[in-house]
Design a protein around this motif. Structure first.
Motif, PDB file in Angstrom:
ATOM      1  N   UNK A   1       1.149   8.995  14.248  1.00 57.31           N
ATOM      2  CA  UNK A   1       1.703   9.913  13.245  1.00 57.31           C
ATOM      3  C   UNK A   1       2.990  10.562  13.757  1.00 57.31           C
ATOM      4  N   UNK A   2       3.097  10.712  15.066  1.00 58.23           N
ATOM      5  CA  UNK A   2       4.345  11.121  15.706  1.00 58.23           C
ATOM      6  C   UNK A   2       4.877  12.457  15.178  1.00 58.23           C
ATOM      7  N   UNK A   3       3.956  13.380  14.908  1.00 62.64           N
ATOM      8  CA  UNK A   3       4.349  14.722  14.503  1.00 62.64           C
ATOM      9  C   UNK A   3       4.818  14.874  13.074  1.00 62.64           C
ATOM     10  N   UNK A   4       4.690  13.816  12.279  1.00 60.75           N
ATOM     11  CA  UNK A   4       5.241  13.860  10.918  1.00 60.75           C
ATOM     12  C   UNK A   4       4.404  14.701   9.961  1.00 60.75           C
ATOM     13  N   UNK A   5       3.090  14.667  10.097  1.00 66.40           N
ATOM     14  CA  UNK A   5       2.175  15.421   9.229  1.00 66.40           C
ATOM     15  C   UNK A   5       0.970  15.852  10.055  1.00 66.40           C
ATOM     16  N   UNK A   6       0.174  16.813   9.556  1.00 67.86           N
ATOM     17  CA  UNK A   6      -1.047  17.197  10.265  1.00 67.86           C
ATOM     18  C   UNK A   6      -2.074  16.071  10.298  1.00 67.86           C
TER      19      UNK A   6
ATOM     20  N   UNK B   1       0.839  -1.201   0.000  1.00 67.62           N
ATOM     21  CA  UNK B   1       0.000   0.000   0.000  1.00 67.62           C
ATOM     22  C   UNK B   1       0.873   1.249   0.000  1.00 67.62           C
ATOM     23  N   UNK B   2       1.934   1.230   0.787  1.00 66.88           N
ATOM     24  CA  UNK B   2       2.839   2.381   0.825  1.00 66.88           C
ATOM     25  C   UNK B   2       3.432   2.657  -0.553  1.00 66.88           C
ATOM     26  N   UNK B   3       3.832   1.595  -1.269  1.00 65.36           N
ATOM     27  CA  UNK B   3       4.423   1.771  -2.598  1.00 65.36           C
ATOM     28  C   UNK B   3       3.416   2.414  -3.553  1.00 65.36           C
TER      29      UNK B   3
ATOM     30  N   UNK C   1       9.107   0.362   8.692  1.00 66.71           N
ATOM     31  CA  UNK C   1       9.496   0.711   7.317  1.00 66.71           C
ATOM     32  C   UNK C   1       8.282   0.861   6.410  1.00 66.71           C
ATOM     33  N   UNK C   2       7.162   0.282   6.821  1.00 62.84           N
ATOM     34  CA  UNK C   2       5.955   0.337   5.992  1.00 62.84           C
ATOM     35  C   UNK C   2       5.094   1.555   6.282  1.00 62.84           C
ATOM     36  N   UNK C   3       5.509   2.398   7.240  1.00 63.83           N
ATOM     37  CA  UNK C   3       4.739   3.600   7.562  1.00 63.83           C
ATOM     38  C   UNK C   3       4.669   4.547   6.379  1.00 63.83           C
TER      39      UNK C   3
ATOM     40  N   UNK D   1      -0.610   3.312   8.392  1.00 61.28           N
ATOM     41  CA  UNK D   1      -0.733   4.737   8.084  1.00 61.28           C
ATOM     42  C   UNK D   1       0.082   5.607   9.035  1.00 61.28           C
ATOM     43  N   UNK D   2       0.895   4.974   9.872  1.00 58.29           N
ATOM     44  CA  UNK D   2       1.708   5.722  10.803  1.00 58.29           C
ATOM     45  C   UNK D   2       2.993   6.254  10.188  1.00 58.29           C
ATOM     46  N   UNK D   3       3.760   6.939  11.014  1.00 59.75           N
ATOM     47  CA  UNK D   3       5.042   7.485  10.598  1.00 59.75           C
ATOM     48  C   UNK D   3       6.093   6.373  10.532  1.00 59.75           C
ATOM     49  N   UNK D   4       7.076   6.582   9.685  1.00 64.90           N
ATOM     50  CA  UNK D   4       8.223   5.668   9.636  1.00 64.90           C
ATOM     51  C   UNK D   4       8.990   5.666  10.955  1.00 64.90           C
ATOM     52  N   UNK D   5       8.770   6.687  11.772  1.00 66.51           N
ATOM     53  CA  UNK D   5       9.467   6.780  13.056  1.00 66.51           C
ATOM     54  C   UNK D   5       8.718   6.069  14.171  1.00 66.51           C
ATOM     55  N   UNK D   6       7.555   5.481  13.862  1.00 64.31           N
ATOM     56  CA  UNK D   6       6.730   4.845  14.897  1.00 64.31           C
ATOM     57  C   UNK D   6       6.787   3.332  14.740  1.00 64.31           C
ATOM     58  N   UNK D   7       7.233   2.644  15.765  1.00 65.42           N
ATOM     59  CA  UNK D   7       7.304   1.187  15.752  1.00 65.42           C
ATOM     60  C   UNK D   7       6.339   0.626  16.800  1.00 65.42           C
ATOM     61  N   UNK D   8       5.184   0.094  16.374  1.00 67.47           N
ATOM     62  CA  UNK D   8       4.252  -0.475  17.348  1.00 67.47           C
ATOM     63  C   UNK D   8       4.786  -1.785  17.914  1.00 67.47           C
ATOM     64  N   UNK D   9       4.389  -2.076  19.125  1.00 69.44           N
ATOM     65  CA  UNK D   9       4.785  -3.331  19.771  1.00 69.44           C
ATOM     66  C   UNK D   9       3.522  -4.158  19.982  1.00 69.44           C
TER      67      UNK D   9
END
Length: 403
Positions: free
Chosen positions: A339-344, A236-238, A292-294, A274-282
């Motif tokens: 989203x971790x502050x990446x976009x509005x 989906x990201x691609x 990497x799929x954010x 749909x999250x940020x690339x900087x967010x890693x869920x556990x």
């Protein structure tokens, strides 16, 4: 001129399937636009491609909405909703974004849509692989037929539609249903071979190595489930990346957004991160490399559907909801975390959740505007049905809840 979200965005969605018959009258289009502007709406989202694959404008690649076999929108034959609507907003203080329902291309009830012309496009479901029983619907009572997001012809088709949309005098493009239908799809040979290439390994016990379904019809994760969720989300990201390239190549100043459900902890079902690339869920469904799929960084903004009648976390707790994010407040909080502050982030509301309870509706608007970048209201038809236009001016124009 570069388009950006204002300090607080008041977005109104105009679903064509719900409003199209009424809006066939030019006077109703004008009335909707005037009501929206007078209410403080900053952005309108109108459908260019509906959930069953038809376009509301004449397309070289898709069926027109007037072709639907049940005749529901025959009054639109020979007409172009996008151009008609945009001609009426030209020069007015409101922005218009066009929505495309991406990977949905048919309706099961009347068997309309390209998915029936191109059957190899259709998502193949888990049960079709193991027992010839389909899990076709995106949810229990839905009739939407989805197509495989990695089928090359599907990708080309959806990108061609987006390219056509960009030719209109819009302020941006919004993606919806840019996902898999549910956890059961896609299990086609194409997906199997693509996934095996991704993990560089053959899977002999297919599809049980991904997951099994127990006697209670619950999914039991298998050996490769976490890598499977990572792979699906990357697919989906691609696509989102390629769609962004199409939009920005046409007009770098177009807004490019996405509409998703706020229930991130369950959104692996739809195959989207749909999250940020900087967010890693556990979670038990996430791989070590899931971040990497954010896809958030591919977007200019995101709208998350905070679809709960409970506004406050306290209400969700009192109503014994399983998680705090089963509330507007909790859903916005979860969206901001992911989203971790990446976009509005703009919190979205389903107005039907507040039928006969306008005070709760007002509180929900205040919560979205207080915590997120604004509010998205789905859908305009409920403002008509509930006669709620009079509520909006006070709530949307009131800045005391905006941070």
């Amino acid at each position: 001129m570069k388009q950006t979200l204002p300090e607080t965005a008041n977005i109104l969605w105009v679903d064509f399937l719900a409003n199209g018959q009424r809006l066939a009258e030019h006077s109703e289009q004008v009335r909707l636009i005037e009501n929206a502007i007078n209410s403080g709406v900053t952005h309108l989202i109108i459908d260019a491609k509906v959930p069953y694959g038809q376009t509301t404008y004449p397309s070289k690649f898709a069926y027109h909405i007037s072709s639907w076999s049940d005749g529901s929108y025959q009054m639109w034959e020979g007409r172009n909703f996008l151009s008609e609507f945009l001609s009426k907003t030209k020069g007015l203080d409101i922005q218009v974004l066009a929505n495309v329902d991406v990977f949905s291309e048919g309706i099961a009830t009347s068997r309309d849509g390209l998915a029936y012309d191109k059957k190899d496009w259709q998502v193949k479901f888990y049960n079709e692989v193991v027992s010839n029983e389909s899990n076709a619907a995106e949810y229990a009572d839905a009739a939407t037929i989805f197509v495989n997001p990695i089928h090359p012809e599907v990708i080309d088709h959806e990108l061609n539609i987006i390219k056509e949309m960009c030719a209109y005098d819009l302020d941006g493009i919004v993606l919806d249903r840019c996902r898999y239908p549910n956890v059961y799809g896609d299990f086609s040979d194409l997906s199997r071979s693509n996934f095996e290439d991704y993990i560089d390994k053959k899977i002999p016990n297919w599809p049980e190595a991904i997951y099994t379904i127990d006697e209670e019809k619950k999914v039991q994760f298998g050996k490769y489930f976490s890598l499977w969720t990572e792979w699906r989300a990357l697919n989906i990201k691609k696509f989102v990346h390629r769609a962004r390239e199409v939009v920005k190549l046409h007009n770098p100043d177009f807004l490019f957004g996405n509409y998703v459900g706020s229930w991130y902890p369950l959104y692996y079902n739809e195959g989207v991160n749909w999250g940020s690339e900087t967010y890693q869920p556990e979670s038990d469904w996430t791989s070590d490399n899931y971040s990497v799929s954010g896809l958030a960084e591919e977007l200019d903004f995101i709208m998350t559907g905070c679809y709960y009648p409970e506004v406050y976390i306290e209400e969700a707790v009192n109503n014994k909801r399983p998680e705090n994010w089963y509330s507007v407040e909790g859903a916005v909080d979860k969206s901001l975390e992911v989203i971790n502050g990446s976009i509005p982030v703009v919190g979205g509301l389903f107005l039907k959740d507040y039928k006969d309870n306008p005070e709760q509706f007002k509180k929900a608007i205040q919560m979205c505007k207080g915590k997120s970048k604004g509010v998205m209201l789905f859908d305009a038809v409920y403002l008509e049905d509930y006669k709620w236009w009079n509520i909006l001016p006070t709530e949307l124009k009131d800045t005391k809840h905006v941070k």
